[in-house]
Design an enzyme around this catalytic site. Structure first.
Site, PDB file in Angstrom:
ATOM      1  CG  MET A   1      23.551  33.702  17.170  1.00  0.00           C
ATOM      2  SD  MET A   1      22.033  34.568  17.742  1.00  0.00           S
ATOM      3  CE  MET A   1      21.700  33.725  19.302  1.00  0.00           C
TER       4      MET A   1
ATOM      5  CE  LYS B   1      13.505  37.764  14.273  1.00  0.00           C
ATOM      6  NZ  LYS B   1      13.686  39.232  14.158  1.00  0.00           N
TER       7      LYS B   1
ATOM      8  CG  ASP C   1      13.976  31.677  11.828  1.00  0.00           C
ATOM      9  OD1 ASP C   1      13.140  32.572  11.706  1.00  0.00           O
ATOM     10  OD2 ASP C   1      14.337  31.202  12.914  1.00  0.00           O
TER      11      ASP C   1
END
Lengths: 253, 253
Positions: free
Chosen positions: A168, A58, A37
């Site tokens: 997040m 991502k 990632d």
């Protein structure tokens, strides 16, 4: 049909090179191919100098490889190499799209093993020395994330646990604070916001729900928001290891 | 007044020696004194052959050292050694009484650092290959534990997250299943019960909420209970790495 390799889904932990597990580090050092990632740090990739490294990043707001493409890349890798690592920031089994990757690999008949990692919330808890549970005060913790899809943006339920951890959680956390205030939570409930946990550029911001609802500056990296009485500072707590000197008022949008 | 050492609260992870972090293993190898829980495995203590090891075990149903005594032992250790490790099963900041230990050390003016670990839930998720979150199905997870105190036993709120993880969830999990059924959860909601995660004697039991409410055999070690749609088996999932052959009906009390 080529010989099939084995795929390891490995949690890299929060970012610091020495916060991966011994098992994860050993497998990285043996890997033929590592698909990683964007959240995996360059220092972590130093643990696998021998491997072919494929970024399948991502990162919110940036162009990233579609999940179906990643699934196919994993299957392809296992068809041309014996030991394939899928390296993910934090732990692979929480907010990591592991279900899709496991399905794709299993459907192709490829053996998979999962190596857990230190999830961001626990790294943040350690870095700020704020336990997520406290005897008599906090007996439950929820980890959640908010969809940015409009149909979810307003009536998402917030878990009713003693401690709330929003992954997040940049702009989304402001909405969480607003909803908590509307639902009668105390405005002075403590909040700890942490960016780039465990990395050299880690930033810690301490505030209240009321302050969080007023806004948050532009974060520079992955943001985790921790809310609840467990986040209240202790009487003799030292903050000298916290890099952030930013005060809450500077964070308002 | 003696020179004060530094104390590291370290998460040992679920038990397997190679599921501790690199940082945790390095500090263990340098430690002068290691105070460890009963949940810390003997193989983990092989990482610190040089250290004085002090068991301060907490194990449910067995005699254990009172928390205040542990706090004092930590302070004493830091007053006679430079590098003291407090080693805890899983991660120290969740269900680990870290708050009390941090307070005691800070009050005594002793420097503390926390090294996170792989918490049992994520090790269980990895071992059973059941992600805790799934796109479109499970976006939130709660970690909780139930008090055995009578005043809490009946009206404890169960978090309303998509996935529920009950730590130390032996008999308590039966009550959780009963409450979930009363609150209208589907009786066929999948449940995964795991004992001794990551150890040689790991046992995995797959069942439904309805079956769990009927009882659970006598567990032989620490039990973690995972509940929710995320626990449903995948179409091509393999179970060949699961040691358990026990079927749910054999588990009924």
């Amino acid at each position: 049909m080529p010989v099939l390799g084995k795929v390891y889904l490995i949690g890299a932990g929060p970012g610091a090179q020495d916060l991966i597990t011994l098992r994860g580090a050993r497998l990285l050092a043996q890997a033929d191919i590592v698909l990683h990632d964007a959240l995996v740090t360059p220092e972590m990739l130093e643990l696998c100098p021998q491997a072919e490294k494929i970024p399948v990043g991502k990162r919110s707001g940036q162009r990233s490889v579609a999940q179906q493409v990643i699934n196919q890349q994993l299957v392809d890798a296992a068809q041309r190499a014996a030991l394939v690592v899928r390296l993910k920031g934090g732990d692979p089994m929480i907010f990591g799209r592991a279900d899709e990757e496991l399905r794709a690999l299993e459907e192709a008949g490829i053996e998979v093993e999962v190596v857990p990692g230190v999830t961001t919330a626990l790294a943040a808890s350690a870095a700020t020395k704020q336990p997520l549970t406290k005897r008599g005060i906090a007996r439950s913790v929820a980890f959640f994330t908010s969809s940015t899809a409009p149909e979810h943006s307003d009536h998402d339920a917030i878990p009713e646990t003693d401690t709330l951890i929003q992954y997040m959680g940049g702009r989304e956390a402001i909405a969480t604070a607003e909803r908590l205030l509307r639902h009668g939570h105390q405005p002075d409930t403590p909040v700890v916001v942490i960016e780039n946990v465990s990395r050299a550029d880690q930033m810690v911001h301490r505030m209240t729900i009321a302050q969080l609802s007023q806004g948050l500056g532009t974060p520079h990296g992955p943001v985790l928001v921790m809310i609840g009485e467990a986040m209240r500072s202790r009487e003799h707590q030292r903050f000298d290891t916290e890099i952030s000197g930013t005060i809450a008022t500077q964070l308002r949008a």
